[in-house]
Design an enzyme around this catalytic site. Structure first.
Site, PDB file in Angstrom:
ATOM      1  N   ASP A 454     -25.153  21.522   8.577  1.00 58.54           N
ATOM      2  CA  ASP A 454     -24.219  20.561   7.960  1.00 58.54           C
ATOM      3  C   ASP A 454     -23.054  21.236   7.389  1.00 58.54           C
ATOM      4  O   ASP A 454     -21.803  20.829   7.363  1.00 58.54           O
ATOM      5  CB  ASP A 454     -24.647  19.332   7.313  1.00 58.54           C
ATOM      6  CG  ASP A 454     -25.773  19.646   6.138  1.00 58.54           C
ATOM      7  OD1 ASP A 454     -25.904  21.004   6.009  1.00 58.54           O
ATOM      8  OD2 ASP A 454     -25.995  18.788   5.274  1.00 58.54           O
TER       9      ASP A 454
HETATM   10  C1  LAN Z   1     -39.127  24.482  -2.843  1.00 55.37           C
HETATM   11  C2  LAN Z   1     -38.280  25.501  -3.043  1.00 55.37           C
HETATM   12  C3  LAN Z   1     -38.158  26.698  -2.280  1.00 55.37           C
HETATM   13  C4  LAN Z   1     -37.198  25.373  -4.352  1.00 55.37           C
HETATM   14  C5  LAN Z   1     -35.846  26.126  -4.003  1.00 55.37           C
HETATM   15  C6  LAN Z   1     -34.852  25.144  -4.004  1.00 55.37           C
HETATM   16  C7  LAN Z   1     -34.292  24.758  -2.466  1.00 55.37           C
HETATM   17  C8  LAN Z   1     -35.518  24.506  -1.600  1.00 55.37           C
HETATM   18  C9  LAN Z   1     -33.266  23.844  -2.334  1.00 55.37           C
HETATM   19  C10 LAN Z   1     -32.163  23.994  -3.675  1.00 55.37           C
HETATM   20  C11 LAN Z   1     -31.037  23.512  -2.773  1.00 55.37           C
HETATM   21  C12 LAN Z   1     -31.288  22.925  -1.707  1.00 55.37           C
HETATM   22  C13 LAN Z   1     -31.847  21.371  -1.865  1.00 55.37           C
HETATM   23  C14 LAN Z   1     -30.336  22.589  -0.533  1.00 55.37           C
HETATM   24  C15 LAN Z   1     -30.690  22.506   0.923  1.00 55.37           C
HETATM   25  C16 LAN Z   1     -32.271  22.892   1.284  1.00 55.37           C
HETATM   26  C17 LAN Z   1     -33.116  22.968  -0.123  1.00 55.37           C
HETATM   27  C18 LAN Z   1     -32.591  23.788  -1.320  1.00 55.37           C
HETATM   28  C19 LAN Z   1     -31.899  25.102  -0.739  1.00 55.37           C
HETATM   29  C20 LAN Z   1     -29.686  22.112   1.834  1.00 55.37           C
HETATM   30  C21 LAN Z   1     -29.161  23.377   2.535  1.00 55.37           C
HETATM   31  C22 LAN Z   1     -30.358  21.400   2.952  1.00 55.37           C
HETATM   32  C23 LAN Z   1     -29.267  20.616   4.138  1.00 55.37           C
HETATM   33  C24 LAN Z   1     -28.563  19.703   3.116  1.00 55.37           C
HETATM   34  O1  LAN Z   1     -27.650  18.763   3.895  1.00 55.37           O
HETATM   35  C25 LAN Z   1     -27.672  20.432   2.062  1.00 55.37           C
HETATM   36  C26 LAN Z   1     -26.693  21.118   2.682  1.00 55.37           C
HETATM   37  C27 LAN Z   1     -27.151  19.246   1.155  1.00 55.37           C
HETATM   38  C28 LAN Z   1     -28.660  21.294   1.043  1.00 55.37           C
HETATM   39  C29 LAN Z   1     -28.134  22.099   0.099  1.00 55.37           C
HETATM   40  C30 LAN Z   1     -28.970  22.308  -0.833  1.00 55.37           C
END
Ligand code: LAN
Length: 734
Positions: A454
């Protein structure tokens, strides 16, 4: 050692450092690092900007703007303010807090590897935690809005102690009481067991095995770790390395003392193997399945007879993957958890004199952010691309991009978008099981370098909007680079027609039954998401308008299948479930955007009509919407205590996409959003906007600007159109 006892105030209400001395440096590709200036001279040479002040919570003292007469004028005021927060390089920095299990990784990881912090950083990290204790009991939760858990409380308690807070500090006395009431640290979930074991205040025997040998299995096996969701596997690689060698810090006085503080019982009498599946009820979100427990007991047996050569080969392989990940991402790694685990592995193997050690130490800075309440560790190294993607589209769609005073700002934004696109595949590509990156936009920066479906969609849309619609902007992103990103997107559709986050779904659905994390839901494999699906197909459709000759049949087919996926994933009540924003309000906005593309609106489509009726049924008497993060946990709508501006904007955008025929609910919502705007054009921060893994909230503070401006500008035009068509209908009837 830079870790020593500190004298800390009872509360974190007032800054522990001089906030006039903090500066945000934006360098390279949008990299954020905070710096504390020690002398007045330095402060004069590097003055504090509005951008610094805003995020530090210092007053900007701006004069009031002319009172807006209509929604568009309110959007314009909003942008007059928000433009001040644009960094010189063209993007909008922002904090990205929420999860409460990240600072522990940063501080424990740094402590065990001998990496220090500046005094000001330590003081503000302590203050942040003081300000984030649960208002009722004084513990910490898994995220800032959550109830106290063992995970949050045990880990952050250790952070406070490492950073120098005495065990007698009133906040720690309270936190310890919460922890003991919850049963003590024995019941910490798996990831907590891991961090405490690394710190040597939990026995490795109390952990379920994290067997590195899984990586040696044939890649074709359906449960091979390379098929897991990328965040899960990227965390499990260094985790299995450190488990494999039973890494632990040397004992010292603090560790001996923590062993007493964290447990109501005698540490040395704990039956450790019996703790493997002991998880406190307050923490448990995704309990183990029976099959999981059975398989893990087998792995436990294996652990007792693991062959040294196999272990060595597995560790070597994991180490290789860790090095590749570090080099692919400029030592940032995919996310904040793997960042600190990789750092420990590299410090252990490569040693404190190595470049890897130094680079890892340096890149911790990218995650550390100073906010009004102190210093946090962010969910990623920022949300740079994600934020610029929305605000630029908002500016073009509302027409604000065409206004003379905004030209420079929009061209700067385009320049940033241009440099952010990834133009090659990663250095280590197949060997580290990466999806292609050529043509992608990442979530944060190009250096982090991961394709997100996205983000590529929103990045592409933003570029097309500016390059194709805003007169006199340079064409920075070439046709070929645009084709690269379209090719990438076309290759990311799953069999069910939807799009996942970073990669295609690689593993079977039943892998979710082997989720070891206990506190996160849906983390074992990729899934198709309505949000990601929408960003991709809207991008493809907009692309096609400007480049009708490029792969039109493929795009048509992909869009059709995606729309089918959206139909299928609509919930019986009419909304769509949001996985990355809260919750039904968020995803329904995206889904209706997709449906509008293929002409499905309130008048023409039962799906869109049902969704509008669902949203309308949730509108509150003040004209707004308010949905709690609990919706994401429970997969059912839960009202928020307060109406939320950002969610109100999502709901209205959804109604506009579906061409909802009655202006009244939209007008009421517009009035609500305008009533919350401050005289300087800004909106105050309200509740968390985002979520992940069903159970953790995460902040998108820039949304209160992008979605307000976008919605107000669009609603202004839409309401005018509705009025015009009503008048012409009336005229026809006469
Ligand atoms: C459980 C773990 C490893 C924790 C660390 C945090 C990450 C997994 C999270 C933090 C930000 C996070 C929510 C994110 C995403 C995946 C998981 C993340 C990276 C994604 C990229 C998935 C796709 C989404 O549409 C979007 C782009 C909004 C998010 C962005 C942030």
């Amino acid at each position: 050692m830079s870790y020593s006892p500190l004298d800390i105030a009872a509360t974190g209400q007032h800054p522990f450092t001089d906030y006039a001395r903090w500066r945000l440096r934006v360098s390279e590709d949008g990299r954020h690092t905070w710096h504390y200036l020690n002398t007045d001279e330095e402060c004069r040479a590097w003055p504090q900007t509005d951008l610094d002040k805003y995020w530090l919570g210092l007053p900007l003292n701006l004069p009031p703007l002319p009172e807006p007469e209509d929604a568009l004028a309110a959007a314009r005021n909003g942008y007059t303010f928000y433009k001040r927060l644009q960094a010189k390089d063209g993007h909008w920095p922002g904090e990205y807090g929420g999860p409460m299990f990240l600072l522990p990784g940063l501080v424990i990881g740094s402590y065990v590897t001998g990496m220090g912090f500046k005094m000001e950083e330590k003081l503000e990290m302590i203050r942040y935690l003081l300000n984030r204790t649960h208002p009722e009991d004084g513990g910490w939760g898994i995220h800032v809005e959550g109830h106290s858990t063992v995970f949050g409380t045990a880990l952050n308690y250790c952070v406070m102690r490492i950073l120098g807070v005495s065990a007698d500090h009133p906040a720690l006395v309270k936190a310890r009481a919460v922890l003991h009431k919850l049963g003590g640290a024995t019941g910490v979930p798996a990831w907590g067991k891991f961090w405490l074991s690394v710190l040597n205040v939990y026995d490795w025997e109390g952990n379920n095995p994290v067997t590195p040998e899984l990586w040696l299995l044939p890649n074709a096996l359906p449960f091979h770790p390379h098929r897991w969701w990328i965040h899960t596997r990227t965390v499990y690689i260094p985790m299995s390395y450190l488990f494999g060698i039973r890494y632990k810090m040397e004992e010292n006085d603090l560790i001996l003392s923590l062993r007493q503080e964290l447990y109501p019982e005698n540490y040395y009498h704990i039956d450790w193997p019996a703790q493997r599946n002991n998880v406190c009820k307050a923490d448990l979100y995704a309990p183990h399945t029976r099959i999981f427990d059975f398989l893990y007991s087998l792995l436990g047996v294996y652990e007792n007879c693991a062959l040294p050569p196999a272990r060595r080969a597995a560790l070597d392989y994991c180490y290789k993957l860790i090095v590749q990940e570090d080099e692919n991402t400029g030592y940032q790694t995919l996310g904040p958890v793997s960042k600190m685990m990789n750092l420990i592995v590299r410090a252990h193997v490569d040693g404190p004199e190595s470049d890897a050690y130094k680079l890892h130490m340096e890149k911790r800075q990218d995650f550390m952010w100073v906010c009004t309440d102190g210093m946090m560790m962010c969910g990623t190294n920022g949300s740079q691309l994600w934020d610029i993607g929305f605000i630029t589209q908002a500016l073009v769609e509302t027409g604000l991009a065409h206004e003379e005073e905004n030209k420079e700002s929009i061209v700067n934004a385009l320049r940033w978008l241009d440099q952010c696109q990834i133009q090659q595949n990663p250095k280590y590509y197949e060997s580290s099981f990466r999806h292609r990156t050529k043509g992608a936009w990442p979530f944060s920066t190009k250096t982090q370098g991961y394709t997100v479906s996205d983000c590529t969609g929103e990045g592409l849309k933003a570029v097309l909007y500016i390059q194709e619609h805003v007169e006199s902007t340079p064409k920075l992103v070439s046709d070929q680079r645009i084709y690269d990103s379209v090719d990438l997107l076309l290759g990311m559709q799953n069999h069910d027609g939807g799009f996942a986050s970073y990669e295609l779904i690689r593993g079977p659905w039943w892998l979710e039954m082997l989720n070891p994390a206990e506190v996160f839901g849906k983390i074992m494999i990729e899934h198709s998401y309505p949000e990601c699906t929408t960003s991709v197909i809207t991008a493809l459709s907009i692309f096609q308008k400007h480049y009708p000759q490029y792969r039109p049949a493929d795009i048509r087919r992909v869009v059709e299948r995606a729309v089918h996926f959206l139909h299928k994933s609509q919930m019986p009540e009419g909304g769509w479930f949001g996985s990355w924003g809260i919750c039904f309000t968020y995803a329904t906005q995206f889904a209706l955007e997709s449906l509008s593309l293929v002409g499905e609106t309130y008048e023409t489509s039962p799906y869109a009509r049902k969704a509008c009726n669902f949203l309308i049924s949730k509108q509150r008497s003040d004209g707004g919407w308010g949905e709690s993060y609990k919706s994401c946990e429970l997969t059912a709508w839960v009202e928020h205590k307060q109406t939320q501006v950002v969610q109100t904007c999502w709901a209205v955008m959804a109604l506009i996409y579906a061409r909802y025929p009655d202006p009244e609910p939209i007008e009421r919502a517009v009035r609500l959003v305008m009533s919350r705007q401050k005289p300087d054009g800004s909106w105050p921060q309200e509740a968390m906007e985002g979520v992940f893994n069903k159970n953790v909230t995460i902040a998108y503070p820039n949304f209160k600007f992008s979605f307000t401006i976008w919605m107000l500008g669009r609603a202004h035009r839409y309401l005018a159109e509705l009025k015009a068509s009503q008048t012409s209908n009336e005229a026809r009837q006469v």
